[in-house]
Structures are given as C-alpha cells and as structure tokens.
Design an enzyme around this catalytic site. Structure first.
Site, mmCIF file in Angstrom:
data_model
loop_
_atom_site.group_PDB
_atom_site.id
_atom_site.type_symbol
_atom_site.label_atom_id
_atom_site.label_comp_id
_atom_site.label_asym_id
_atom_site.label_seq_id
_atom_site.Cartn_x
_atom_site.Cartn_y
_atom_site.Cartn_z
ATOM 1 N N GLU A 114 0.801 -1.163 -0.105
ATOM 2 C CA GLU A 114 -0.105 -0.082 0.302
ATOM 3 C C GLU A 114 0.792 1.232 0.067
ATOM 4 O O GLU A 114 1.995 1.185 0.417
ATOM 5 C CB GLU A 114 -1.001 0.051 1.204
ATOM 6 C CG GLU A 114 -2.094 -0.781 1.359
ATOM 7 C CD GLU A 114 -2.974 -0.999 2.566
ATOM 8 O OE1 GLU A 114 -2.738 0.170 3.200
ATOM 9 O OE2 GLU A 114 -3.475 -1.894 2.714
ATOM 10 N N ARG A 151 -15.136 -9.807 13.996
ATOM 11 C CA ARG A 151 -15.475 -10.149 15.328
ATOM 12 C C ARG A 151 -15.761 -8.976 16.178
ATOM 13 O O ARG A 151 -15.796 -7.659 15.736
ATOM 14 C CB ARG A 151 -14.121 -10.797 15.743
ATOM 15 C CG ARG A 151 -12.872 -9.707 15.691
ATOM 16 C CD ARG A 151 -11.555 -9.976 16.225
ATOM 17 N NE ARG A 151 -10.283 -9.401 15.352
ATOM 18 C CZ ARG A 151 -10.010 -8.245 15.786
ATOM 19 N NH1 ARG A 151 -10.452 -7.432 16.610
ATOM 20 N NH2 ARG A 151 -8.852 -7.836 15.133
HETATM 21 P P1 ADP Z 1 -3.763 -5.147 11.252
HETATM 22 O O1 ADP Z 1 -4.265 -6.243 10.786
HETATM 23 O O2 ADP Z 1 -2.547 -5.567 11.971
HETATM 24 O O3 ADP Z 1 -4.926 -4.353 12.215
HETATM 25 P P2 ADP Z 1 -4.163 -2.974 9.569
HETATM 26 O O4 ADP Z 1 -4.124 -3.220 7.961
HETATM 27 O O5 ADP Z 1 -5.469 -2.881 10.111
HETATM 28 O O6 ADP Z 1 -3.323 -4.104 9.943
HETATM 29 O O7 ADP Z 1 -3.557 -1.802 9.810
HETATM 30 C C1 ADP Z 1 -2.856 -1.561 11.213
HETATM 31 C C2 ADP Z 1 -2.371 0.002 11.402
HETATM 32 O O8 ADP Z 1 -1.281 0.317 10.283
HETATM 33 C C3 ADP Z 1 -3.396 1.053 11.083
HETATM 34 O O9 ADP Z 1 -4.246 1.248 12.081
HETATM 35 C C4 ADP Z 1 -2.630 2.181 10.594
HETATM 36 O O10 ADP Z 1 -1.824 2.854 11.796
HETATM 37 C C5 ADP Z 1 -1.274 1.514 9.947
HETATM 38 N N1 ADP Z 1 -1.511 1.738 8.589
HETATM 39 C C6 ADP Z 1 -2.165 0.564 7.846
HETATM 40 N N2 ADP Z 1 -2.076 0.848 6.465
HETATM 41 C C7 ADP Z 1 -1.583 2.053 6.386
HETATM 42 C C8 ADP Z 1 -1.292 2.860 5.155
HETATM 43 N N3 ADP Z 1 -1.623 2.656 3.869
HETATM 44 N N4 ADP Z 1 -0.467 3.824 5.337
HETATM 45 C C9 ADP Z 1 -0.073 4.471 6.795
HETATM 46 N N5 ADP Z 1 -0.419 3.839 7.719
HETATM 47 C C10 ADP Z 1 -1.221 2.538 7.772
HETATM 48 P P1 ADP Z 2 -8.152 -5.019 17.494
HETATM 49 O O1 ADP Z 2 -8.186 -4.744 16.144
HETATM 50 O O2 ADP Z 2 -9.488 -5.558 18.078
HETATM 51 O O3 ADP Z 2 -8.375 -3.497 18.050
HETATM 52 P P2 ADP Z 2 -5.589 -5.294 17.957
HETATM 53 O O4 ADP Z 2 -5.419 -4.786 16.517
HETATM 54 O O5 ADP Z 2 -4.892 -5.151 19.073
HETATM 55 O O6 ADP Z 2 -7.118 -5.840 18.173
HETATM 56 O O7 ADP Z 2 -5.255 -7.113 17.459
HETATM 57 C C1 ADP Z 2 -5.780 -7.704 16.517
HETATM 58 C C2 ADP Z 2 -5.957 -8.985 16.917
HETATM 59 O O8 ADP Z 2 -4.768 -10.044 17.416
HETATM 60 C C3 ADP Z 2 -7.030 -9.075 18.021
HETATM 61 O O9 ADP Z 2 -7.926 -9.897 17.890
HETATM 62 C C4 ADP Z 2 -6.152 -9.557 19.269
HETATM 63 O O10 ADP Z 2 -6.732 -10.043 20.313
HETATM 64 C C5 ADP Z 2 -5.129 -10.461 18.626
HETATM 65 N N1 ADP Z 2 -4.118 -10.613 19.558
HETATM 66 C C6 ADP Z 2 -3.314 -9.467 19.998
HETATM 67 N N2 ADP Z 2 -2.204 -9.997 20.697
HETATM 68 C C7 ADP Z 2 -2.225 -11.352 20.698
HETATM 69 C C8 ADP Z 2 -1.438 -12.337 20.972
HETATM 70 N N3 ADP Z 2 -0.006 -12.207 21.562
HETATM 71 N N4 ADP Z 2 -1.504 -13.682 20.676
HETATM 72 C C9 ADP Z 2 -2.677 -14.038 20.037
HETATM 73 N N5 ADP Z 2 -3.498 -12.891 19.471
HETATM 74 C C10 ADP Z 2 -3.164 -11.768 19.750
#
Ligand code: ADP
Ligand code: ADP
Ligand code: MG
Length: 665
Positions: free
Chosen positions: A200, A291
């Site tokens: 991205e 979820r």
């Molecule tokens: P995860 O599965 O770990 O939640 P996400 O795709 O939701 O991954 O991204 C987690 C975080 O990473 C976002 O909340 C944001 O802070 C940052 N992020 C994701 N995509 C971008 C992007 N294209 N540019 C800048 N920051 C990003």
């Molecule tokens: P959310 O997107 O719900 O705010 P997070 O981005 O912090 O949560 O975490 C993404 C997912 O990974 C959540 O479902 C969380 O429970 C899970 N997670 C976080 N830490 C761990 C871990 N150490 N082992 C397994 N799962 C985890």
C-alpha cells in the site's frame, strides 16, 4: 436464547462476555490452560474446564478440545471473543457441524475478509475506495518491486493473512525493499503459515477511523458509528475514542454507508468492524475485522448498548435490537489499553507477578475491563494486556480529564507498564486539542516523557521510603519480641523507640546511584531525614488509601509497596523504585555480567545469524528471537568471537538464558 454458552477465550474479554451472559441469565462455561487455572475468568464462570498446557496451540487454539468440552458441558453456543479462534472460519464450521452455534459471522464471511488482499478485491468490486496499492496474486520480488515503484515510496508491506501488526513493514527507500520483503515474509509465514504480501501507499499522517457494524439474519444492517483509533505505537492501537473528533454528521453517515455496503457484500451477520485509513477528507477501506473488537466498549459508552448482548441475540436468530434511526450518540468515550510492557526495553512484554494492583473506582463514567488480579502472573504465553480503562464524559474535554484522573489512580507494581506513556498522552496539549493521527507518539516523543519530580515530590519519595523501612523494622521487632527471641537482630533495630535520641543510616540504591540518608526517628510515625538537599521533617499516618505523608507542612498521598528489598513508592500515579541496602541482609553474589548474551524475555529462537568461530564487531546481529507479537534481534555487546551457539532454531529459551557463548576481545 441460549441456555449455556462456552467462552473460547481468556483474560478480560472472557470476563466481559461472562458478565453479559450472567445478566441475561445464560449459564457460562469457561475454558482455561494450566497457566490460567486460577484466573479471574475461571472464577467468574459457572463452570470451568482445564483443556491443556499453557501454549495456546494446545489449549485455546485446540478446536477438538474446545468442541469436546462444549459437548460434554452441554453448551449450545460458543463465543470466540477476539484473537485466538475468533477469525478462524474452520472453527466456525466445526462448531456448526457439531450442532453448536458459533456466535459470529458465517464462515464464508470470515473467509472473505480473512485475506486482506481478497477483501480488497471484493471491496473494489463493490465500489469502495482503496489506498493506492498492489494486492495481486503474483508474488515474485520483481512484481512487488515494480508495483512499489508505480505506487511511489514510502510503501507499506502487509501480510495477506495479517493481523496484530505482524508482517507489516514500512519501506522508505527502494534499496530497503528486498530486506523488508524478506522480513515480512518470514514473520507472516511464522504467524499465519502464509507468506503472501500486499503493498500500500504509506500515508504520512493518516487517521485510523473504523465503523462498528451489526447485521442480523433478517437482512438488517446498521452502523453503530465510528471510533478513532489513531493513537498507536508501532501500528498497534493504545488509545481509542468515540465519536471521532471532527467528523460531522454527514461524514459519519457517508462512512457508515460504505461500511454497511462492505458488510452486505459478504453476507455479514453479527458484530464487525470496517477499518478505514483517512487523510484529509478522503477515507479508504483498510480491512474488516469479523469479530468483536478490543475497543468495542467506547461504542457501548456512547450508544448505551451492550454489544455482547446484541451478538447473543443475533446469533439466537433475533432481529437487531434497534434500527439505524433509533441509534444515537451521547457524550464522548475514551479507552486506554494498559499493558505489561517495559518502556525502557522498547515496550517488550514485561513478564512477572503483579505484586500490587489497584484500579480506579468504577462508576457510570469509569469502567475497567480486566482479566487479572493482584498476585496473577503475566506469562510469555499470552497477550500482556492488564486491563482496558474506559471513561465517558458529556464532551471530549471532560472525558480527557477523567482519563487523566483515572490513570493517576491506577497502581501496578511487579511488572513494568505503559501507564506513564498513557498518562503523558492524556496530559499532552496536542491530545487535548484532538490533533490525532497515527504519527502522534513518534512526533511528540520528546514531550511524552514523565515530567521531572518537583522538589516537594522528591522529598516525599525519600520520606516514604525511609518511613517504610523504619516501620518494617518496628513491626519485625514487635514480632521478634512476641516470639520471645531476644537474640533476633530485629529486637535491636527499633530505632523508633529511642524517641529522637538516636539515628539510623539508611542506604538505598536508586537507578545506578547509592544514597545514604540519616533518619532521626521521633514520636511514632514521625522522623527527621537528612537528605542531600537538606533536612526535612516528615510525619506519616496510614489509612486505607495508603500513606498520608506530611513533609514540611505539605501532605502527599503515597503508597509504598515492598517486595523483598525493592520498595516502590507510588506518588501522583507514578512508580519510583528504590532498593533498600540492608546491612543485616546476607550479601548477594556479585553479578559480573560482562559480555554475556542472554534472552531479555522468554522467547523462541527464530533465526541464527552467525556461526561458531565467527568474529563479530559490537552491534552485529547475532540471532533473532520471537516472543509475543514481535521479533527481537540480539546483537553483539562488544567486538569478539562466537565460541558456541547452544540453541537451535525453534528452541524455547527462558529469560536470562545464555543465547550465545561469546568471547569478548
Ligand atoms: P492489522 O491487521 O495489524 O490491524 P491494518 O491493516 O489494520 O493491520 O493496519 C494497522 C495499522 O497500520 C493502521 O491502524 C494504521 O495505523 C497503519 N496503516 C495501515 N495501512 C496504512 C497505510 N497505508 N499508510 C499508513 N499507515 C497505515
Ligand atoms: P483490535 O483490532 O481488535 O483493536 P488488535 O489490533 O490489538 O485488536 O489485535 C488484533 C488481534 O490480534 C486481536 O484479535 C487480538 O486479540 C489479537 N492478538 C493480540 N495479541 C495477541 C497475541 N499475543 N496472541 C494472539 N492474538 C493476539
Ligand atoms: Mg486492523
């Protein structure tokens, strides 16, 4: 409605689900690993089944064991909460096949959104805007590099199967792409068994804004509005709020409609979150979490709804409790995630026993969701979250103030925490002005340290420590006399009863420095203390709330927690750790640690980067450990030679285990 629900989870969220079940008169079955046999969720449930050893693979992730317990306990539904099996389509199917309701979306919807790449393709077709990027099937490096060039640096690599920030790497320069791809693939493969990546455009100062959606099996889909989760550390949320500052009703409706479109596109049922990344007025679909979200309580606080109750009703086949037009927002809510993490070690999980725990008082404005109690251990097996603190106020300014006050009242001793960082953010003027974006913490790093202690506070810390040592001696003396042991050294150490005539030198170590203070005990509870900055008069009286400590006419509320020689003085919400160097205590072995390469936390050896006999310079990466959510590279402490590597890839190592037998030059 269900008669009995099994909660396939642990920690705060298991407790959270149990609370709603109890309120609705639904019986609960907890499961636990051997490490959690005495955990809070086990005590709260109507019954609890131990299902295996601590590693999640053999307990909380063991589908066959969970289903066996569900059957044997007579549960008619399973709530997966978040993490573990919550987004595992196979588990949802296995539940249904066993005739047990999975409280969550249909397996097909989990699958459709489970791959970030597939979800994007689907959303693209539904007309939802995406960040410029590449999520194609071709995964060779040339294709990725070509796509990165087209998108333009900086780019962000993400794992298709990603979650929890794993496999995510920002790349600033083309020259760094190859190494980043390799690292992201490795991390992704280890975490998800899948090494496919997407790219991205890496946005510079985006906000993370997400929409809570809910759908039932009757075709109704609503939005419970947005949450702003922009305050993150390393792309992991630590503070979330609702509503998102600066989002007007029109934008709220527009984002809600896109999220509902996304949910409808996959035939969604239950609670889901559509995450957007927003910059200026533009917002792009990022992913959908199928979820209940960690931060769901802020939505509950501003809508007055119980989302777990909604989940149960929808799973039982009922209609959504409210329609879109009936849903309203009231006030402002903020959640802070309190983690056992060590700020001095780059926020690595802090493993250990919670020796002392006090939470702010809960009322209609302050809520604490937690799965741990005083005495519990934070283990390397699970997420190191201690609690979620959620506050509500009529407006954002009130909520921010309540957050600060509640954080100040939080006391944790025994493990390191991120509390000081949370307090610094809550007190930061830019946070008060709602200048929120994902770069907040990095940008304000210089002003997010703890403020220096005032002179009066510094005096109070020393006075509290001195008081605790003298009070401890007095108590020991009392015990020694009561036990009739006149030879106990403690019966001589009762300086307090000398009533102002005598003195005692107290030695403390604080950080690296040793300090000797001369204490002149006066009447019970009072003392004069000679500090390097001059003498002070202090008087302490104990009550339920700790110690009321009067120093030169100013009363401070402090608490002192003793754990062996370690004294933690809690003052104005901050921990000050001192070690009492007791002349009567047996001497400790000198711990010359020069050049030893040890594991900072319990971990798994992920990669060895050097070979026996190899010469290395200071800072050379030696091996990579994997613990919790992160990889950790261990480097050479000095120039030297690798004598031996006692551990193989895949080995589990305990904290302080020697990782490399190293001969410094
Ligand atoms: P995860 O599965 O770990 O939640 P996400 O795709 O939701 O991954 O991204 C987690 C975080 O990473 C976002 O909340 C944001 O802070 C940052 N992020 C994701 N995509 C971008 C992007 N294209 N540019 C800048 N920051 C990003
Ligand atoms: P959310 O997107 O719900 O705010 P997070 O981005 O912090 O949560 O975490 C993404 C997912 O990974 C959540 O479902 C969380 O429970 C899970 N997670 C976080 N830490 C761990 C871990 N150490 N082992 C397994 N799962 C985890
Ligand atoms: Mg996400």
């Amino acid at each position: 409605m269900f008669q009995k629900v099994l909660i396939a989870n642990r920690g705060e969220i298991a407790c959270r689900v149990i609370a709603t079940c109890r309120r609705l008169g639904i019986a609960t079955v907890a499961v636990c690993s051997e490490a959690d046999a005495h955990a809070r969720h086990v005590d709260l449930a109507d019954e609890a089944w131990t299902i295996g050893p601590p590693p999640a693979r053999e307990s909380y992730l063991a589908i066959d064991k969970l289903l066996r317990v569900a059957r044997d306990a007579g549960a008619d539904a399973v709530h997966p909460a978040y993490g573990f099996l919550a987004e595992n389509a196979g588990f949802a199917e296995a539940c249904e096949a066993a005739g047990i309701t999975f409280i969550g979306p249909p397996a097909a919807a989990i699958r459709a959104m489970g791959s970030k790449a597939a979800a994007k393709t689907l959303m693209e077709r539904a007309g939802v805007a995406l960040v410029p990027g590449y999520h194609g099937a071709a995964q060779d490096f040339a294709t990725l590099a070509e796509a990165a060039g087209r998108i333009g640096f900086p780019v962000l690599l993400k794992a298709w199967a990603g979650g929890g920030g794993k496999g995510m790497r920002a790349v600033e320069h083309p020259a760094d792409l190859a190494a980043a791809v390799e690292g992201a693939r490795r991390e992704s493969l280890a975490a998800f068994g899948d090494d496919r990546l997407l790219l991205e455009k890496y946005l510079a100062r985006p906000r993370h804004i997400e929409i809570q959606v809910f759908a039932d099996t009757h075709g109704n889909v609503v939005s419970l509005f947005e949450r702003d989760c922009s305050i993150q550390r390393r792309h992991q949320k630590i503070l979330e709020e609702a509503p998102a500052p600066g989002i007007d009703a029109e934008r709220r409706r527009a984002m809600g409609e896109v999220a509902i479109t996304a949910a409808r596109a996959v035939g969604y049922v239950g609670a889901g979150t559509v995450e957007f990344i927003a910059e200026g007025d533009a917002f792009y679909f990022m992913e959908m979490n199928t979820r209940l979200q960690v931060e769901h309580p802020v939505t509950e606080m501003v809508t007055g709804q119980d989302l777990v109750e909604w989940q149960l009703r929808v799973a039982a086949g009922e209609q959504l409790p409210l329609r879109q037009a009936d849903l309203t927002l009231a006030g402002h809510a903020i959640e802070a995630r309190i983690y056992a993490e060590d700020p001095t070690r780059d926020f690595l999980p802090s493993i250990g026993r919670i020796v002392h725990l006090r939470q702010p008082e809960q009322d209609q404005h302050v809520r604490v969701d937690t799965g741990v109690r005083q005495g519990d251990r934070i283990t390397p097996h699970y997420d190191p979250m201690i609690a979620k603190l959620i506050v509500h106020g009529a407006d954002r300014a009130t909520a921010v103030r309540r957050l600060g006050a509640a954080l100040a009242a939080y006391e944790v001793v025994g493990v390191q925490t991120n509390l000081d960082l949370l307090r610094a953010i809550a007190a930061h003027p830019a946070y008060a002005r709602a200048e929120l974006d994902t770069g907040f913490i990095a940008r304000h790093a210089a002003t997010l340290g703890s403020p220096p202690l005032s002179r009066a506070e510094a005096q109070a810390v020393w006075a509290a420590a001195a008081h605790a040592v003298l009070a401890g001696q007095a108590a020991e003396a009392g015990r020694a006399q009561a036990s009739g042991d006149p030879w106990s050294p403690w019966s001589l150490a009762d300086a307090w009863r000398l009533n102002g005539e005598g003195y005692q030198d107290l030695r403390f170590r604080r950080d690296a420095a040793e300090v000797t203070l001369r204490a002149h005990p006066r009447a019970a509870g009072a003392l004069r203390l000679d500090l390097p900055s001059g003498p002070i008069e202090a008087e302490a009286s104990e009550n339920d709330d700790g110690l009321a400590l009067r120093v030169d006419g100013v009363t401070h509320r402090v608490r002192v927690v003793r754990d062996g020689a370690a004294l933690t003085v809690i003052l104005a919400g901050r921990n000050h750790v001192l070690h009492h160097l007791d002349p009567l205590a047996p001497p400790r072995a000198a711990g010359g640690d020069g050049g030893r390469v040890t594991a900072p936390i319990p971990a798994r050896v992920a990669r060895l980067l050097v070979r026996p006999g190899e010469r290395v310079t200071r800072g050379t990466p030696l091996l990579v450990l994997e613990a919790m959510k992160m990889e950790l590279t261990i480097t050479a402490p000095s120039d030297g030679t690798i004598a031996a590597l006692p551990h193989a890839v895949g080995d589990m190592v305990e904290e302080a285990t020697e990782l490399v037998s190293f001969r410094p030059d």
